[in-house]
Design a protein around this motif. Sequence first.
Motif, PDB file in Angstrom:
ATOM      1  N   TYR A 173       4.275  41.631  25.058  1.00  0.00           N
ATOM      2  CA  TYR A 173       5.551  42.253  25.439  1.00  0.00           C
ATOM      3  C   TYR A 173       6.521  41.214  25.977  1.00  0.00           C
ATOM      4  CZ  TYR A 173       9.096  44.935  27.830  1.00  0.00           C
ATOM      5  OH  TYR A 173      10.324  45.424  28.240  1.00  0.00           O
ATOM      6  N   GLN A 174       6.012  40.297  26.801  1.00  0.00           N
ATOM      7  CA  GLN A 174       6.898  39.345  27.474  1.00  0.00           C
ATOM      8  C   GLN A 174       7.461  38.280  26.546  1.00  0.00           C
ATOM      9  OE1 GLN A 174       5.833  38.027  31.545  1.00  0.00           O
ATOM     10  NE2 GLN A 174       4.021  39.301  31.301  1.00  0.00           N
ATOM     11  N   PHE A 175       6.982  38.185  25.327  1.00  0.00           N
ATOM     12  CA  PHE A 175       7.505  37.185  24.408  1.00  0.00           C
ATOM     13  C   PHE A 175       9.006  37.367  24.185  1.00  0.00           C
ATOM     14  CE2 PHE A 175       8.619  35.906  20.050  1.00  0.00           C
ATOM     15  CZ  PHE A 175       8.304  34.556  20.109  1.00  0.00           C
ATOM     16  N   TRP A 176       9.425  38.584  23.904  1.00  0.00           N
ATOM     17  CA  TRP A 176      10.805  38.823  23.491  1.00  0.00           C
ATOM     18  C   TRP A 176      11.807  38.709  24.631  1.00  0.00           C
ATOM     19  CZ3 TRP A 176      14.321  42.883  24.630  1.00  0.00           C
ATOM     20  CH2 TRP A 176      13.834  43.840  25.523  1.00  0.00           C
ATOM     21  N   VAL A 177      11.361  38.711  25.875  1.00  0.00           N
ATOM     22  CA  VAL A 177      12.307  38.631  27.000  1.00  0.00           C
ATOM     23  C   VAL A 177      12.728  37.196  27.293  1.00  0.00           C
ATOM     24  CG1 VAL A 177      11.390  40.747  28.011  1.00  0.00           C
ATOM     25  CG2 VAL A 177      10.534  38.537  28.829  1.00  0.00           C
ATOM     26  N   HIS A 178      12.144  36.221  26.581  1.00  0.00           N
ATOM     27  CA  HIS A 178      12.527  34.823  26.777  1.00  0.00           C
ATOM     28  C   HIS A 178      13.640  34.441  25.793  1.00  0.00           C
ATOM     29  CE1 HIS A 178       8.546  34.895  28.695  1.00  0.00           C
ATOM     30  NE2 HIS A 178       8.949  33.839  29.378  1.00  0.00           N
ATOM     31  N   THR A 179      14.820  34.960  26.011  1.00  0.00           N
ATOM     32  CA  THR A 179      15.931  34.641  25.119  1.00  0.00           C
ATOM     33  C   THR A 179      17.253  34.831  25.845  1.00  0.00           C
ATOM     34  OG1 THR A 179      16.966  35.115  22.974  1.00  0.00           O
ATOM     35  CG2 THR A 179      16.056  36.997  24.186  1.00  0.00           C
ATOM     36  N   GLU A 180      18.233  34.015  25.450  1.00  0.00           N
ATOM     37  CA  GLU A 180      19.601  34.178  25.938  1.00  0.00           C
ATOM     38  C   GLU A 180      20.447  34.987  24.956  1.00  0.00           C
ATOM     39  OE1 GLU A 180      21.265  30.561  28.205  1.00  0.00           O
ATOM     40  OE2 GLU A 180      19.939  29.669  26.691  1.00  0.00           O
ATOM     41  N   ARG A 181      19.885  35.322  23.821  1.00  0.00           N
ATOM     42  CA  ARG A 181      20.651  35.945  22.759  1.00  0.00           C
ATOM     43  C   ARG A 181      20.747  37.459  22.890  1.00  0.00           C
ATOM     44  NH1 ARG A 181      24.243  33.128  19.631  1.00  0.00           N
ATOM     45  NH2 ARG A 181      23.797  30.981  20.189  1.00  0.00           N
ATOM     46  N   ILE A 182      20.018  38.038  23.796  1.00  0.00           N
ATOM     47  CA  ILE A 182      20.091  39.487  24.020  1.00  0.00           C
ATOM     48  C   ILE A 182      20.737  39.718  25.374  1.00  0.00           C
ATOM     49  CG2 ILE A 182      18.796  41.624  24.306  1.00  0.00           C
ATOM     50  CD1 ILE A 182      16.660  40.494  22.469  1.00  0.00           C
ATOM     51  N   ASP A 183      21.850  40.406  25.377  1.00  0.00           N
ATOM     52  CA  ASP A 183      22.568  40.695  26.621  1.00  0.00           C
ATOM     53  C   ASP A 183      21.871  41.850  27.346  1.00  0.00           C
ATOM     54  OD1 ASP A 183      24.454  40.561  28.581  1.00  0.00           O
ATOM     55  OD2 ASP A 183      26.175  40.820  27.266  1.00  0.00           O
ATOM     56  N   LYS A 184      22.505  42.379  28.341  1.00  0.00           N
ATOM     57  CA  LYS A 184      21.922  43.501  29.071  1.00  0.00           C
ATOM     58  C   LYS A 184      21.800  44.724  28.162  1.00  0.00           C
ATOM     59  CE  LYS A 184      23.275  42.201  33.754  1.00  0.00           C
ATOM     60  NZ  LYS A 184      23.935  42.626  35.017  1.00  0.00           N
ATOM     61  N   LEU A 185      20.702  45.444  28.340  1.00  0.00           N
ATOM     62  CA  LEU A 185      20.446  46.658  27.576  1.00  0.00           C
ATOM     63  C   LEU A 185      21.058  47.856  28.308  1.00  0.00           C
ATOM     64  CD1 LEU A 185      16.710  45.994  26.623  1.00  0.00           C
ATOM     65  CD2 LEU A 185      18.772  45.453  25.315  1.00  0.00           C
ATOM     66  N   PRO A 186      21.072  49.042  27.681  1.00  0.00           N
ATOM     67  CA  PRO A 186      21.558  50.236  28.384  1.00  0.00           C
ATOM     68  C   PRO A 186      20.847  50.427  29.721  1.00  0.00           C
ATOM     69  CG  PRO A 186      21.296  50.702  26.068  1.00  0.00           C
ATOM     70  CD  PRO A 186      20.739  49.321  26.274  1.00  0.00           C
ATOM     71  N   ARG A 187      21.556  50.996  30.665  1.00  0.00           N
ATOM     72  CA  ARG A 187      21.101  51.059  32.057  1.00  0.00           C
ATOM     73  C   ARG A 187      19.694  51.641  32.245  1.00  0.00           C
ATOM     74  NH1 ARG A 187      25.286  53.189  36.432  1.00  0.00           N
ATOM     75  NH2 ARG A 187      26.314  51.316  35.590  1.00  0.00           N
ATOM     76  N   PRO A 188      19.308  52.718  31.556  1.00  0.00           N
ATOM     77  CA  PRO A 188      17.940  53.233  31.773  1.00  0.00           C
ATOM     78  C   PRO A 188      16.853  52.211  31.449  1.00  0.00           C
ATOM     79  CG  PRO A 188      19.294  54.872  30.661  1.00  0.00           C
ATOM     80  CD  PRO A 188      20.091  53.601  30.663  1.00  0.00           C
ATOM     81  N   PHE A 189      17.052  51.421  30.383  1.00  0.00           N
ATOM     82  CA  PHE A 189      16.074  50.394  30.034  1.00  0.00           C
ATOM     83  C   PHE A 189      16.060  49.295  31.087  1.00  0.00           C
ATOM     84  CE2 PHE A 189      17.230  52.357  25.985  1.00  0.00           C
ATOM     85  CZ  PHE A 189      15.974  52.629  25.450  1.00  0.00           C
TER      86      PHE A 189
END
Length: 328
Positions: free
Chosen positions: A165-181
């Motif tokens: 799961y933690q693999f995809w959170v290592h990026t600058e290319r994804i901005d903030k997600l919708p507030r519930p997430f």
Amino acid sequence: MEPNLPDVVLWSIPAFVLLTVVEMAVHRLHPDEEAAGYDAKDAATSVTMGLGSLAFDLLWKIPVVAIYAAVHELTPLRVPVLWWTILLMLLAQDFFYYWSHRGHHVIRILWACHVVHHSSRKFNLTTALRQPWTSLTSWPFYLPLIALGVHPAALAFCSSANLVYQFWVHTERIDKLPRPFEYVLNTPSHHRVHHASQGGYLDRNFGGILILWDRLFGSFAGETERPVFGLTKNITTYNPLRVATHEYVAIARDVRAAATWSERAGRVFRGPGWQPSPTAGTAPPVVQPHAAGSAAGTAPAVVQPHAGGASGTAPAVAAPSHAAETSG
């Protein structure tokens, strides 16, 4: 009977490769001058650290599996492996992962393992692969699950799922997600904070899958300014062996130079930036502010102030604190 569960990491390798190639292409085709981006030597070091960790983990698993198997044999409790119990085990593993991660930031000998993951000044999908070669330090945190009847193979499955799961959170290319997430899950925004070296971001956002643990235990910080990645005192080597061992070398050097046994213990078991109280007539030591981790023991971890230290020692130096990392 050992549960038959898939090797999540093995099945995820093609996705790791594909997503990394896509991210590299995006960085090249649509560069962001403010992003840390990619560096060939840095990425190669991260991949080498990841491959090395796979080999060393096979070695460390021998004693860990033996201990877990013995505890599981001794406990009368058994948790059946069903779809709904797997969900509960994932939740429980994520809870204990939070405390393991936090512990690996505030105890220097544990930080010596985890600092590897924070040692890159880049933040991209290859950073997720920059794993330590001395991961023997995590197993005690999960003993309660084994004692409660979770099968070691089920725990291994949950740990692997958390890692994937933690693999995809290592990026600058994804901005903030919708507030519930953003409220419930560990996201790229939250994990950028965790890898940052600014004072307000230090030792924050330890959650693996859920960020709720940080909100609950006072270690959450939202992303409000662009993070500066790395350590408060960055290492300048791409040598995988030095990356894996530099903090252990620093601990050994500090222990050799220590004047008392209490100072020696503090150099090993207190925070990464702990310093003994200065003796009469001497100036206090200068300590670098702690970042998302520090190299060579230069920066203090965020810890709770003690009511009193050991004889001849001072309470640990603390950066701006949540309540207490860790170890990315």
